[in-house]
Motif scaffolding. Structure first.
Motif, PDB file in Angstrom:
ATOM      1  N   THR A   1      -6.527  -3.115   1.198  1.00  0.00           N
ATOM      2  CA  THR A   1      -6.433  -2.769   2.744  1.00  0.00           C
ATOM      3  C   THR A   1      -7.304  -4.064   3.494  1.00  0.00           C
ATOM      4  O   THR A   1      -7.090  -4.250   4.395  1.00  0.00           O
ATOM      5  CB  THR A   1      -7.870  -1.758   2.746  1.00  0.00           C
ATOM      6  OG1 THR A   1      -7.459  -0.431   2.175  1.00  0.00           O
ATOM      7  CG2 THR A   1      -8.284  -1.373   4.128  1.00  0.00           C
ATOM      8  N   ASN A   2      -8.449  -4.781   2.761  1.00  0.00           N
ATOM      9  CA  ASN A   2      -8.986  -6.073   3.317  1.00  0.00           C
ATOM     10  C   ASN A   2      -7.782  -7.091   3.335  1.00  0.00           C
ATOM     11  O   ASN A   2      -7.893  -7.784   4.402  1.00  0.00           O
ATOM     12  CB  ASN A   2      -9.937  -6.467   2.397  1.00  0.00           C
ATOM     13  CG  ASN A   2     -11.220  -5.677   2.398  1.00  0.00           C
ATOM     14  OD1 ASN A   2     -11.505  -4.979   3.551  1.00  0.00           O
ATOM     15  ND2 ASN A   2     -11.853  -5.161   1.372  1.00  0.00           N
ATOM     16  N   LYS A   3      -6.850  -7.130   2.336  1.00  0.00           N
ATOM     17  CA  LYS A   3      -5.889  -7.829   2.539  1.00  0.00           C
ATOM     18  C   LYS A   3      -4.903  -7.786   4.027  1.00  0.00           C
ATOM     19  O   LYS A   3      -4.508  -8.714   4.477  1.00  0.00           O
ATOM     20  CB  LYS A   3      -4.882  -8.011   1.403  1.00  0.00           C
ATOM     21  CG  LYS A   3      -3.891  -9.145   1.135  1.00  0.00           C
ATOM     22  CD  LYS A   3      -3.128  -9.156   0.064  1.00  0.00           C
ATOM     23  CE  LYS A   3      -1.876 -10.171  -0.107  1.00  0.00           C
ATOM     24  NZ  LYS A   3      -1.302 -10.022  -1.295  1.00  0.00           N
ATOM     25  N   TYR A   4      -4.759  -6.500   4.134  1.00  0.00           N
ATOM     26  CA  TYR A   4      -3.865  -6.022   5.427  1.00  0.00           C
ATOM     27  C   TYR A   4      -4.782  -6.480   6.607  1.00  0.00           C
ATOM     28  O   TYR A   4      -4.145  -6.950   7.422  1.00  0.00           O
ATOM     29  CB  TYR A   4      -3.781  -4.562   5.234  1.00  0.00           C
ATOM     30  CG  TYR A   4      -2.878  -3.983   6.623  1.00  0.00           C
ATOM     31  CD1 TYR A   4      -1.597  -4.572   6.737  1.00  0.00           C
ATOM     32  CD2 TYR A   4      -3.562  -2.958   6.961  1.00  0.00           C
ATOM     33  CE1 TYR A   4      -1.128  -4.053   7.891  1.00  0.00           C
ATOM     34  CE2 TYR A   4      -2.729  -2.681   8.086  1.00  0.00           C
ATOM     35  CZ  TYR A   4      -1.553  -2.971   8.732  1.00  0.00           C
ATOM     36  OH  TYR A   4      -0.954  -2.500   9.709  1.00  0.00           O
ATOM     37  N   LYS A   5      -6.039  -6.277   6.513  1.00  0.00           N
ATOM     38  CA  LYS A   5      -6.761  -6.643   7.802  1.00  0.00           C
ATOM     39  C   LYS A   5      -6.798  -8.056   7.912  1.00  0.00           C
ATOM     40  O   LYS A   5      -6.755  -8.344   9.379  1.00  0.00           O
ATOM     41  CB  LYS A   5      -8.306  -5.914   7.464  1.00  0.00           C
ATOM     42  CG  LYS A   5      -8.224  -4.473   7.617  1.00  0.00           C
ATOM     43  CD  LYS A   5      -9.696  -4.021   7.509  1.00  0.00           C
ATOM     44  CE  LYS A   5      -9.946  -2.448   7.438  1.00  0.00           C
ATOM     45  NZ  LYS A   5     -11.360  -1.956   7.334  1.00  0.00           N
ATOM     46  N   GLU A   6      -6.809  -8.520   6.695  1.00  0.00           N
ATOM     47  CA  GLU A   6      -6.918 -10.329   7.012  1.00  0.00           C
ATOM     48  C   GLU A   6      -5.440 -10.649   7.750  1.00  0.00           C
ATOM     49  O   GLU A   6      -5.552 -11.508   8.403  1.00  0.00           O
ATOM     50  CB  GLU A   6      -6.959 -10.834   5.704  1.00  0.00           C
ATOM     51  CG  GLU A   6      -6.922 -12.269   5.889  1.00  0.00           C
ATOM     52  CD  GLU A   6      -6.843 -12.921   4.428  1.00  0.00           C
ATOM     53  OE1 GLU A   6      -6.850 -14.268   4.311  1.00  0.00           O
ATOM     54  OE2 GLU A   6      -6.743 -12.276   3.406  1.00  0.00           O
TER      55      GLU A   6
ATOM     56  N   PRO B   1       0.626   2.912  -5.290  1.00  0.00           N
ATOM     57  CA  PRO B   1      -0.799   2.501  -5.493  1.00  0.00           C
ATOM     58  C   PRO B   1      -1.967   3.842  -5.134  1.00  0.00           C
ATOM     59  O   PRO B   1      -1.603   4.296  -4.324  1.00  0.00           O
ATOM     60  CB  PRO B   1      -0.995   1.424  -4.139  1.00  0.00           C
ATOM     61  CG  PRO B   1       0.628   1.058  -3.799  1.00  0.00           C
ATOM     62  CD  PRO B   1       1.393   2.573  -4.162  1.00  0.00           C
ATOM     63  N   LEU B   2      -2.773   3.449  -6.047  1.00  0.00           N
ATOM     64  CA  LEU B   2      -3.871   4.773  -6.281  1.00  0.00           C
ATOM     65  C   LEU B   2      -4.958   4.236  -5.560  1.00  0.00           C
ATOM     66  O   LEU B   2      -5.498   4.436  -4.720  1.00  0.00           O
ATOM     67  CB  LEU B   2      -3.712   5.255  -7.401  1.00  0.00           C
ATOM     68  CG  LEU B   2      -2.656   6.175  -7.998  1.00  0.00           C
ATOM     69  CD1 LEU B   2      -2.928   6.302  -9.584  1.00  0.00           C
ATOM     70  CD2 LEU B   2      -2.397   7.088  -6.856  1.00  0.00           C
ATOM     71  N   TRP B   3      -5.884   3.057  -6.194  1.00  0.00           N
ATOM     72  CA  TRP B   3      -6.910   2.728  -6.045  1.00  0.00           C
ATOM     73  C   TRP B   3      -7.164   1.127  -6.241  1.00  0.00           C
ATOM     74  O   TRP B   3      -7.150   1.103  -7.514  1.00  0.00           O
ATOM     75  CB  TRP B   3      -8.107   3.444  -6.434  1.00  0.00           C
ATOM     76  CG  TRP B   3      -9.508   3.214  -6.071  1.00  0.00           C
ATOM     77  CD1 TRP B   3     -10.174   2.554  -6.885  1.00  0.00           C
ATOM     78  CD2 TRP B   3     -10.082   3.614  -4.834  1.00  0.00           C
ATOM     79  NE1 TRP B   3     -11.490   2.439  -6.273  1.00  0.00           N
ATOM     80  CE2 TRP B   3     -11.463   3.078  -4.893  1.00  0.00           C
ATOM     81  CE3 TRP B   3      -9.753   4.228  -3.955  1.00  0.00           C
ATOM     82  CZ2 TRP B   3     -12.233   3.122  -3.957  1.00  0.00           C
ATOM     83  CZ3 TRP B   3     -10.487   4.393  -2.667  1.00  0.00           C
ATOM     84  CH2 TRP B   3     -11.834   3.647  -2.893  1.00  0.00           C
ATOM     85  N   HIS B   4      -7.475   0.295  -5.430  1.00  0.00           N
ATOM     86  CA  HIS B   4      -7.607  -0.848  -5.882  1.00  0.00           C
ATOM     87  C   HIS B   4      -9.061  -1.493  -5.020  1.00  0.00           C
ATOM     88  O   HIS B   4      -9.110  -2.606  -4.702  1.00  0.00           O
ATOM     89  CB  HIS B   4      -6.590  -1.872  -5.261  1.00  0.00           C
ATOM     90  CG  HIS B   4      -5.195  -1.587  -5.610  1.00  0.00           C
ATOM     91  ND1 HIS B   4      -4.841  -2.440  -6.633  1.00  0.00           N
ATOM     92  CD2 HIS B   4      -4.314  -0.618  -5.469  1.00  0.00           C
ATOM     93  CE1 HIS B   4      -3.542  -1.890  -7.102  1.00  0.00           C
ATOM     94  NE2 HIS B   4      -3.268  -0.827  -6.482  1.00  0.00           N
ATOM     95  N   TRP B   5      -9.998  -0.730  -5.142  1.00  0.00           N
ATOM     96  CA  TRP B   5     -11.308  -1.136  -4.548  1.00  0.00           C
ATOM     97  C   TRP B   5     -11.334  -1.568  -3.017  1.00  0.00           C
ATOM     98  O   TRP B   5     -12.120  -2.812  -3.032  1.00  0.00           O
ATOM     99  CB  TRP B   5     -12.091  -1.738  -5.547  1.00  0.00           C
ATOM    100  CG  TRP B   5     -12.022  -1.289  -6.942  1.00  0.00           C
ATOM    101  CD1 TRP B   5     -11.376  -1.372  -7.832  1.00  0.00           C
ATOM    102  CD2 TRP B   5     -13.043  -0.100  -7.274  1.00  0.00           C
ATOM    103  NE1 TRP B   5     -11.970  -0.644  -8.851  1.00  0.00           N
ATOM    104  CE2 TRP B   5     -12.862   0.333  -8.484  1.00  0.00           C
ATOM    105  CE3 TRP B   5     -14.139   0.623  -6.345  1.00  0.00           C
ATOM    106  CZ2 TRP B   5     -13.403   1.167  -9.213  1.00  0.00           C
ATOM    107  CZ3 TRP B   5     -14.694   1.351  -7.408  1.00  0.00           C
ATOM    108  CH2 TRP B   5     -14.371   1.870  -8.608  1.00  0.00           C
TER     109      TRP B   5
ATOM    110  N   MET C   1       0.775  -1.248  -0.010  1.00  0.00           N
ATOM    111  CA  MET C   1       0.059   0.123  -0.047  1.00  0.00           C
ATOM    112  C   MET C   1       0.764   1.265   0.089  1.00  0.00           C
ATOM    113  O   MET C   1       0.165   2.368  -0.074  1.00  0.00           O
ATOM    114  CB  MET C   1      -0.933   0.000   1.309  1.00  0.00           C
ATOM    115  CG  MET C   1      -1.939  -1.302   1.252  1.00  0.00           C
ATOM    116  SD  MET C   1      -2.829  -1.562   2.942  1.00  0.00           S
ATOM    117  CE  MET C   1      -3.537  -0.116   2.959  1.00  0.00           C
ATOM    118  N   LYS C   2       2.064   1.027   0.046  1.00  0.00           N
ATOM    119  CA  LYS C   2       3.122   2.276   0.294  1.00  0.00           C
ATOM    120  C   LYS C   2       3.880   2.492  -1.300  1.00  0.00           C
ATOM    121  O   LYS C   2       4.039   1.505  -1.962  1.00  0.00           O
ATOM    122  CB  LYS C   2       4.188   2.256   1.288  1.00  0.00           C
ATOM    123  CG  LYS C   2       3.314   2.062   2.680  1.00  0.00           C
ATOM    124  CD  LYS C   2       4.476   1.687   3.720  1.00  0.00           C
ATOM    125  CE  LYS C   2       3.767   1.784   5.087  1.00  0.00           C
ATOM    126  NZ  LYS C   2       4.766   1.332   6.185  1.00  0.00           N
TER     127      LYS C   2
END
Length: 476
Positions: free
Chosen positions: A366-371, A358-362, A320-321
């Motif tokens: 984010t959900n991958k990181y939370k997982e 990374p700009l926008w991946h719907w 994400m960075k």
């Protein structure tokens, strides 16, 4: 009579160390050296070390050499036929270049053909001049790539590989402890069966002596054939039990050989076969659970696994960075177009940088990181659950160990009673003051008392090593 039976049943207090005699530590060392599962864990440690070195190399620039060759059937031509290009000349009046055109003498206007002016002069550009020999195309390059910032991914991967190597070592230690405990079980089982074999042999001799006494009493008319048949049944039972013990002892020796990595038909004497009382003293069982948790390799493994998943979450977060890398290349091409088109090698270098943001991946990243974060939290919950189970396990082992010693103390008092009862019953039977059933019952109680005493001594050893194992204090 009491001393005679004690001498037969029990083994000498001093171990006879001779050729083919091995100790418990020797069996442990042989098992550790020959166990295939331990060897697999050692290889896993080696693999983890290579992975760690591989991750450390990601900090350094990568040098690569690439080369390619292509054969093309046809030449490359930029035009399909000879080209006629219009020309210009300088016009002093306007200060510009005008096309050379055919003009109508009467009107002075350009002559048109198909809607286009006709040039008065043209430049010939032949097709052959724009046709290139590309039958053989060769290229080579030496490239250097240096990651500058990967969002923390490289650092997290290095931490993961260091933890993975430590985890492999802990798994190896856990496997060694399991093998050591299995060796101890097999070792003491053999020692127990050796003692019981001698016990059964002594009991067999005891009932044979009784059988001889009964036969003499029959001849004197003070006993019946029914009494003789009763004793004969006990002799047969003792012979059957002896056969069972001998077979069990052979199988147990084979099992110990297999665990130690030796051929199953190997024969050696165990050091503790020659001891009447197996050494050991009741040790304090007070424990600090925090110290136990720190010494347990399985808890340490779970804690390392939790750290690994924390680092894996950072690896996902790095996606994400922004990521920045620099590169440079020195390349050669044939044919080359650096100075006209030539069928020979041309050399040049290039440098550059790459930035990925990374700009926008719907919400995918984010959900991958939370997982990944949830997986790390799950490991921490598993650690707490393991601590609770270990607390219960340690307390159970402590109670079993203390109970084993209490049982052993009781069996020692039972031995004294059984020997005295047997002596009195035999003496009263010879004097005609006691019946045969009482003597047989005394013999049965005698052999049972010694069997329980042997089991109690072996149980102490097994409970002791198990307590050491669950407390993380096993020495090997």
């Amino acid at each position: 009579m009491r001393k005679f039976f004690l001498a037969i049943v029990l083994i000498s207090a001093v171990p006879a160390i001779g050729q083919g005699t091995v100790s418990l530590d020797s069996c442990r060392r042989m098992a550790i050296a020959n166990n295939k599962e331990i060897l697999q864990e050692q290889i896993k440690i080696e693999q983890a070390g290579y992975q760690r070195k591989q991750a450390e190399a990601a900090y350094l620039p990568n040098f690569d050499f690439e080369a390619s060759y292509i054969y093309n059937q046809k030449k490359l031509s930029l035009v399909d036929k000879d080209q006629l290009l219009p020309t210009k000349q300088f016009n002093p009046a306007t200060g510009e270049y005008d096309f050379n055109l055919v003009k109508d003498p009467t009107t002075g206007l350009p002559v048109m053909h198909d809607g286009q002016p006709i040039p008065s002069q043209v430049a010939l550009l032949p097709k052959s001049a724009l046709t290139y020999n590309v039958h053989h195309v060769m290229a080579a390059a030496v490239t250097v790539t240096q990651p500058i910032y990967m969002g923390g991914k490289i650092r997290a991967m290095n931490n993961i590989t260091h933890y993975a190597e430590e985890l492999a070592r802990n798994m190896h230690n856990s496997k060694v402890q399991d093998v050591v405990y299995s060796v101890d079980e097999a070792y003491w089982r053999v020692v127990s069966l050796v003692a019981k074999k001698k016990l059964v042999e002594s009991y067999l001799q005891l009932v044979k002596n009784l059988d001889s006494d009964v036969e003499k009493m029959i001849n004197q008319g003070v006993a019946t054939k029914a009494n003789k048949l009763t004793v004969d049944v006990k002799v047969n039972e003792a012979n059957v039990n002896l056969t069972k013990v001998v077979n069990g002892l052979e199988l147990s020796r084979m099992a110990l050989n297999q665990i130690c990595g030796k051929p199953i038909d190997t024969r050696f004497t165990l050091a503790d076969e020659g001891r009447d009382v197996i050494g050991g003293t009741l040790r304090p069982t007070h424990m600090n659970m925090d110290s136990v948790y720190a010494q347990r390799s399985d808890i340490r493994s779970l804690e390392i696994a939790a750290k690994i998943f924390d680092e894996k979450a950072k690896v996902v977060q790095s996606e994400m960075k922004p990521q920045v890398a620099a590169f440079a290349a020195y390349h050669a091409m044939n044919p080359n177009s650096y100075n006209g088109f030539k069928n020979r090698f041309g050399f040049a270098f290039s440098v550059g940088a790459m930035v990925k943001i990374p700009l926008w991946h719907w919400g995918g990243l984010t959900n991958k990181y939370k997982e990944a974060q949830a997986e790390a939290r799950l490991r921490k919950v598993q650690i707490e659950e393991a601590r609770e189970k270990i607390n219960l396990q340690v307390n159970q082992a402590k109670f079993r160990y203390e109970e084993a010693w209490k049982t052993y103390d009781k069996t020692k008092s039972h031995l004294v009673q059984a020997n005295e009862n047997l002596r009195c019953a035999q003496l009263a039977f010879r004097e005609g003051l006691q019946n045969l059933e009482t003597v047989i019952a005394a013999q049965t109680a005698w052999v049972q008392a010694y069997s329980e005493n042997i089991d109690a001594q072996i149980d102490i050893q097994l409970c002791d090593v198990y307590l050491s194992k669950v407390m993380g204090q096993m020495n090997y």
